[in-house]
Design a protein around this motif. Structure first.
Motif, PDB file in Angstrom:
ATOM      1  N   GLU A   1       0.829  -1.202   0.000  1.00  0.00           N
ATOM      2  CA  GLU A   1       0.000   0.000   0.000  1.00  0.00           C
ATOM      3  C   GLU A   1       0.865   1.255   0.000  1.00  0.00           C
ATOM      4  OE1 GLU A   1      -3.008  -0.004   2.982  1.00  0.00           O
ATOM      5  OE2 GLU A   1      -3.928  -1.864   2.270  1.00  0.00           O
ATOM      6  N   THR A   2       1.946   1.247   0.780  1.00  0.00           N
ATOM      7  CA  THR A   2       2.875   2.372   0.778  1.00  0.00           C
ATOM      8  C   THR A   2       3.511   2.532  -0.590  1.00  0.00           C
ATOM      9  OG1 THR A   2       3.357   2.059   3.130  1.00  0.00           O
ATOM     10  CG2 THR A   2       4.967   3.309   1.852  1.00  0.00           C
ATOM     11  N   LEU A   3       3.946   1.432  -1.163  1.00  0.00           N
ATOM     12  CA  LEU A   3       4.553   1.442  -2.492  1.00  0.00           C
ATOM     13  C   LEU A   3       3.592   2.013  -3.533  1.00  0.00           C
ATOM     14  CD1 LEU A   3       6.565  -1.438  -4.084  1.00  0.00           C
ATOM     15  CD2 LEU A   3       4.542  -0.614  -5.249  1.00  0.00           C
ATOM     16  N   SER A   4       2.344   1.545  -3.511  1.00  0.00           N
ATOM     17  CA  SER A   4       1.352   1.983  -4.495  1.00  0.00           C
ATOM     18  C   SER A   4       1.033   3.471  -4.356  1.00  0.00           C
ATOM     19  CB  SER A   4       0.067   1.162  -4.353  1.00  0.00           C
ATOM     20  OG  SER A   4       0.313  -0.211  -4.534  1.00  0.00           O
ATOM     21  N   ALA A   5       0.973   3.953  -3.119  1.00  0.00           N
ATOM     22  CA  ALA A   5       0.576   5.332  -2.870  1.00  0.00           C
ATOM     23  C   ALA A   5       1.670   6.334  -3.201  1.00  0.00           C
ATOM     24  CB  ALA A   5       0.162   5.498  -1.410  1.00  0.00           C
ATOM     25  N   LEU A   6       2.940   5.937  -3.052  1.00  0.00           N
ATOM     26  CA  LEU A   6       4.035   6.903  -3.162  1.00  0.00           C
ATOM     27  C   LEU A   6       4.850   6.814  -4.447  1.00  0.00           C
ATOM     28  CD1 LEU A   6       5.528   6.821   0.473  1.00  0.00           C
ATOM     29  CD2 LEU A   6       4.202   8.660  -0.577  1.00  0.00           C
ATOM     30  N   SER A   7       4.964   5.653  -5.043  1.00  0.00           N
ATOM     31  CA  SER A   7       5.985   5.430  -6.077  1.00  0.00           C
ATOM     32  C   SER A   7       5.611   6.002  -7.441  1.00  0.00           C
ATOM     33  CB  SER A   7       6.241   3.931  -6.244  1.00  0.00           C
ATOM     34  OG  SER A   7       6.569   3.322  -5.027  1.00  0.00           O
ATOM     35  N   ASN A   8       6.580   6.673  -8.064  1.00  0.00           N
ATOM     36  CA  ASN A   8       6.493   6.980  -9.494  1.00  0.00           C
ATOM     37  C   ASN A   8       7.071   5.832 -10.313  1.00  0.00           C
ATOM     38  OD1 ASN A   8       7.365  10.110  -8.351  1.00  0.00           O
ATOM     39  ND2 ASN A   8       5.444   9.818  -9.436  1.00  0.00           N
ATOM     40  N   ARG A   9       8.219   5.321  -9.841  1.00  0.00           N
ATOM     41  CA  ARG A   9       8.836   4.161 -10.486  1.00  0.00           C
ATOM     42  C   ARG A   9       9.281   3.178  -9.418  1.00  0.00           C
ATOM     43  NH1 ARG A   9      13.625   4.802 -14.083  1.00  0.00           N
ATOM     44  NH2 ARG A   9      14.329   6.331 -12.527  1.00  0.00           N
ATOM     45  N   ILE A  10       9.385   1.917  -9.839  1.00  0.00           N
ATOM     46  CA  ILE A  10       9.802   0.834  -8.945  1.00  0.00           C
ATOM     47  C   ILE A  10      10.954   0.099  -9.606  1.00  0.00           C
ATOM     48  CG2 ILE A  10       9.079  -1.309  -7.802  1.00  0.00           C
ATOM     49  CD1 ILE A  10       6.132  -0.144  -8.220  1.00  0.00           C
ATOM     50  N   ALA A  11      12.021  -0.132  -8.836  1.00  0.00           N
ATOM     51  CA  ALA A  11      13.148  -0.937  -9.318  1.00  0.00           C
ATOM     52  C   ALA A  11      13.165  -2.233  -8.525  1.00  0.00           C
ATOM     53  CB  ALA A  11      14.471  -0.191  -9.149  1.00  0.00           C
TER      54      ALA A  11
ATOM     55  N   ALA B   1      16.592  -8.580  -7.959  1.00  0.00           N
ATOM     56  CA  ALA B   1      16.533 -10.043  -7.858  1.00  0.00           C
ATOM     57  C   ALA B   1      17.671 -10.608  -8.698  1.00  0.00           C
ATOM     58  CB  ALA B   1      15.187 -10.583  -8.347  1.00  0.00           C
ATOM     59  N   ASP B   2      18.132 -11.785  -8.351  1.00  0.00           N
ATOM     60  CA  ASP B   2      19.198 -12.435  -9.122  1.00  0.00           C
ATOM     61  C   ASP B   2      20.425 -11.542  -9.249  1.00  0.00           C
ATOM     62  OD1 ASP B   2      17.273 -14.455  -9.517  1.00  0.00           O
ATOM     63  OD2 ASP B   2      16.589 -13.516 -11.386  1.00  0.00           O
ATOM     64  N   GLN B   3      20.686 -10.747  -8.200  1.00  0.00           N
ATOM     65  CA  GLN B   3      21.860  -9.876  -8.103  1.00  0.00           C
ATOM     66  C   GLN B   3      21.802  -8.670  -9.042  1.00  0.00           C
ATOM     67  OE1 GLN B   3      24.740 -12.827  -9.139  1.00  0.00           O
ATOM     68  NE2 GLN B   3      24.793 -13.732  -7.106  1.00  0.00           N
ATOM     69  N   GLN B   4      20.661  -8.462  -9.687  1.00  0.00           N
ATOM     70  CA  GLN B   4      20.529  -7.383 -10.661  1.00  0.00           C
ATOM     71  C   GLN B   4      19.198  -6.659 -10.499  1.00  0.00           C
ATOM     72  OE1 GLN B   4      21.102  -9.863 -14.258  1.00  0.00           O
ATOM     73  NE2 GLN B   4      22.941  -8.630 -14.649  1.00  0.00           N
ATOM     74  N   ILE B   5      19.032  -5.568 -11.228  1.00  0.00           N
ATOM     75  CA  ILE B   5      17.716  -4.951 -11.369  1.00  0.00           C
ATOM     76  C   ILE B   5      17.032  -5.653 -12.538  1.00  0.00           C
ATOM     77  CG2 ILE B   5      16.442  -2.849 -11.947  1.00  0.00           C
ATOM     78  CD1 ILE B   5      18.606  -1.255 -10.530  1.00  0.00           C
ATOM     79  N   VAL B   6      16.030  -6.454 -12.230  1.00  0.00           N
ATOM     80  CA  VAL B   6      15.386  -7.272 -13.261  1.00  0.00           C
ATOM     81  C   VAL B   6      14.233  -6.543 -13.934  1.00  0.00           C
ATOM     82  CG1 VAL B   6      16.082  -9.442 -12.194  1.00  0.00           C
ATOM     83  CG2 VAL B   6      13.881  -8.412 -11.557  1.00  0.00           C
ATOM     84  N   ALA B   7      13.756  -5.457 -13.312  1.00  0.00           N
ATOM     85  CA  ALA B   7      12.682  -4.684 -13.920  1.00  0.00           C
ATOM     86  C   ALA B   7      12.647  -3.305 -13.286  1.00  0.00           C
ATOM     87  CB  ALA B   7      11.325  -5.373 -13.724  1.00  0.00           C
ATOM     88  N   ILE B   8      12.280  -2.311 -14.083  1.00  0.00           N
ATOM     89  CA  ILE B   8      12.106  -0.955 -13.562  1.00  0.00           C
ATOM     90  C   ILE B   8      11.013  -0.270 -14.376  1.00  0.00           C
ATOM     91  CG2 ILE B   8      13.946  -0.001 -15.021  1.00  0.00           C
ATOM     92  CD1 ILE B   8      14.579   1.904 -12.627  1.00  0.00           C
ATOM     93  N   GLY B   9      10.149   0.449 -13.690  1.00  0.00           N
ATOM     94  CA  GLY B   9       9.057   1.142 -14.366  1.00  0.00           C
ATOM     95  C   GLY B   9       7.971   1.491 -13.375  1.00  0.00           C
ATOM     96  N   ASN B  10       6.830   1.955 -13.891  1.00  0.00           N
ATOM     97  CA  ASN B  10       5.715   2.239 -12.983  1.00  0.00           C
ATOM     98  C   ASN B  10       5.041   0.933 -12.574  1.00  0.00           C
ATOM     99  OD1 ASN B  10       3.786   1.500 -15.016  1.00  0.00           O
ATOM    100  ND2 ASN B  10       3.898   3.564 -15.881  1.00  0.00           N
ATOM    101  N   LEU B  11       4.113   1.044 -11.640  1.00  0.00           N
ATOM    102  CA  LEU B  11       3.505  -0.156 -11.075  1.00  0.00           C
ATOM    103  C   LEU B  11       2.837  -1.007 -12.142  1.00  0.00           C
ATOM    104  CD1 LEU B  11       2.717  -1.847  -8.619  1.00  0.00           C
ATOM    105  CD2 LEU B  11       0.763  -0.315  -8.254  1.00  0.00           C
ATOM    106  N   GLN B  12       2.150  -0.370 -13.077  1.00  0.00           N
ATOM    107  CA  GLN B  12       1.467  -1.122 -14.121  1.00  0.00           C
ATOM    108  C   GLN B  12       2.458  -1.906 -14.976  1.00  0.00           C
ATOM    109  OE1 GLN B  12      -1.740  -1.160 -13.993  1.00  0.00           O
ATOM    110  NE2 GLN B  12      -2.205  -2.383 -15.810  1.00  0.00           N
ATOM    111  N   ASP B  13       3.595  -1.268 -15.312  1.00  0.00           N
ATOM    112  CA  ASP B  13       4.624  -1.952 -16.099  1.00  0.00           C
ATOM    113  C   ASP B  13       5.196  -3.152 -15.343  1.00  0.00           C
ATOM    114  OD1 ASP B  13       4.364  -0.049 -18.113  1.00  0.00           O
ATOM    115  OD2 ASP B  13       6.004   1.202 -17.349  1.00  0.00           O
ATOM    116  N   ILE B  14       5.508  -2.933 -14.062  1.00  0.00           N
ATOM    117  CA  ILE B  14       6.135  -3.974 -13.261  1.00  0.00           C
ATOM    118  C   ILE B  14       5.219  -5.182 -13.112  1.00  0.00           C
ATOM    119  CG2 ILE B  14       7.025  -4.569 -10.968  1.00  0.00           C
ATOM    120  CD1 ILE B  14       8.908  -2.803 -12.543  1.00  0.00           C
ATOM    121  N   ARG B  15       3.958  -4.945 -12.907  1.00  0.00           N
ATOM    122  CA  ARG B  15       3.008  -6.043 -12.696  1.00  0.00           C
ATOM    123  C   ARG B  15       2.972  -7.014 -13.878  1.00  0.00           C
ATOM    124  NH1 ARG B  15      -2.796  -4.028 -11.427  1.00  0.00           N
ATOM    125  NH2 ARG B  15      -3.114  -6.273 -11.366  1.00  0.00           N
ATOM    126  N   HIS B  16       3.257  -6.526 -15.076  1.00  0.00           N
ATOM    127  CA  HIS B  16       3.186  -7.369 -16.267  1.00  0.00           C
ATOM    128  C   HIS B  16       4.536  -7.972 -16.642  1.00  0.00           C
ATOM    129  CE1 HIS B  16      -0.566  -4.977 -16.719  1.00  0.00           C
ATOM    130  NE2 HIS B  16      -1.016  -6.123 -17.200  1.00  0.00           N
TER     131      HIS B  16
END
Length: 254
Positions: free
Chosen positions: A213-223, A226-241
Motif C-alpha cells: 500500500e505504501t509502495l502503491s501510494a508513493l511510487s512513481n517508479r519501482i526498481a 533479484a538475481d543480483q541485478q535490477i530485473v525490472a524498472i518502471g511504474n507499477l502497471q509496467d512492473i506487474r506485467h
C-alpha cells in the motif's frame, strides 16, 4: 551509448549508478547495477530478503562502498570525493531510518536540532525556531518537544525522525521502510504526510519498502532487485506485467 546521450541522461539524474558490483567475500550481492534516479520522482527499491536493496541504499548514502562501479549524487562521485564535497552532499540529503533511529539519550527537540547544530553557523535562537517549525511540519506539537524517545508512540517516533531528516531542507530524501511497525491507520496518515511534504519541498525520494500500500501510494517508479541485478524498472502497471518469479509472487495482490 553516445556521450551526448549520456549527458542528456545525466541532466535529469540526481543519482547515477553505473556498473556497480558488490561482493562480501564469496557472496555476490550486486552484479552490474545501472540506475538513474530522476529529479523530483519517488523511486522505490523492492526485492526479497538478501537481494541487496538496503545495501544499495546504504551505498547511495555513502555508508558503504561498492566493490566496483560508481555512484554519483548531484553529479559528484560518492566513491571518490573529498571531505568538503561529501559534507555538501550529506547536507543536501535527509534519511529516515527504519524504526526512526532516534538518539535515546536526546529529547525530541535535541534530536531534530542535532543536524542544525552540526552546521556550527546558527545561534540557539534560530535553531529553536527551525526545530519548532520542522516539528509543526510533521504535526508534532510543541508540548512534545522535551519528551524522550522512550515516551513516544511508534507513529510519533516516525514523525520526529522525519522532522530530523528534513531539518536541513534537503533536496533528496531516503526512506527505509517508512511505515514498518505502524498500524494501517497510522501508516495511511504517514503516507499522506510524506506526499504533502514532497510537494511542498519539491523532494526527490528513494524508498525501500515491502509494504504494497505504501509502495502503491508513493511510487512513481519501482526498481526490482533479484538475481543480483535490477530485473525490472518502471511504474507499477509496467512492473506487474513483467514475468519474473519474485515479481509474480510479490505483486500478486496489487
Amino acid at each position: 551509448m553516445s556521450g551526448f546521450y549520456k549527458e542528456m541522461i545525466a541532466q535529469n539524474c540526481i543519482i547515477e549508478i553505473e556498473a556497480l558490483h558488490t561482493r562480501f567475500g564469496q557472496l555476490v550481492v550486486h552484479r552490474d547495477i545501472n540506475l538513474c534516479v530522476h529529479y523530483h520522482e519517488v523511486l522505490t527499491l523492492v526485492g526479497g530478503s538478501g537481494s541487496g536493496k538496503t545495501t544499495l541504499l546504504r551505498q547511495m548514502l555513502g555508508l558503504e562502498r561498492p566493490s566496483k562501479g560508481n555512484i554519483r549524487v548531484f553529479g559528484a562521485s560518492r566513491c571518490d570525493c573529498d571531505f568538503d564535497l561529501l559534507r555538501n552532499i550529506r547536507n543536501r540529503s535527509g534519511v529516515l531510518f527504519q524504526q526512526g533511529a532516534l538518539f535515546s539519550a536526546l529529547s525530541v527537540f535535541d534530536n531534530v536540532a542535532l543536524p542544525l547544530r552540526e552546521l556550527r553557523t546558527l545561534d540557539e535562537r534560530m535553531i529553536r525556531d527551525l526545530v519548532m517549525f520542522k516539528l509543526d511540519m510533521v504535526a508534532i506539537g510543541s508540548q512534545h518537544a522535551n519528551k524522550m524517545p522512550a515516551n513516544l508512540s511508534g507513529g510519533m517516533v516516525k514523525r520526529v525522525a522525519l522532522a530530523r531528516a528534513l531539518a536541513l531542507d534537503p533536496e533528496l530524501l531516503f526512506l527505509d521502510e517508512p511505515t514498518a511497525g505502524l498500524d494501517p491507520e497510522l501508516s495511511e496518515g504517514f503516507v499522506k504526510l510524506i506526499l504533502a511534504l514532497r510537494a511542498e519541498m519539491n523532494l526527490t525520494i528513494v524508498m525501500v519498502t515491502h509494504d504494497l500500500e505504501t509502495l502503491s501510494a508513493l511510487s512513481n517508479r519501482i526498481a526490482v532487485l533479484a538475481d543480483q541485478q535490477i530485473v525490472a524498472i518502471g511504474n507499477l502497471q509496467d512492473i506487474r506485467h513483467h514475468q519474473h518469479p519474485f515479481i509474480n509472487s510479490f505483486f500478486k495482490t496489487v
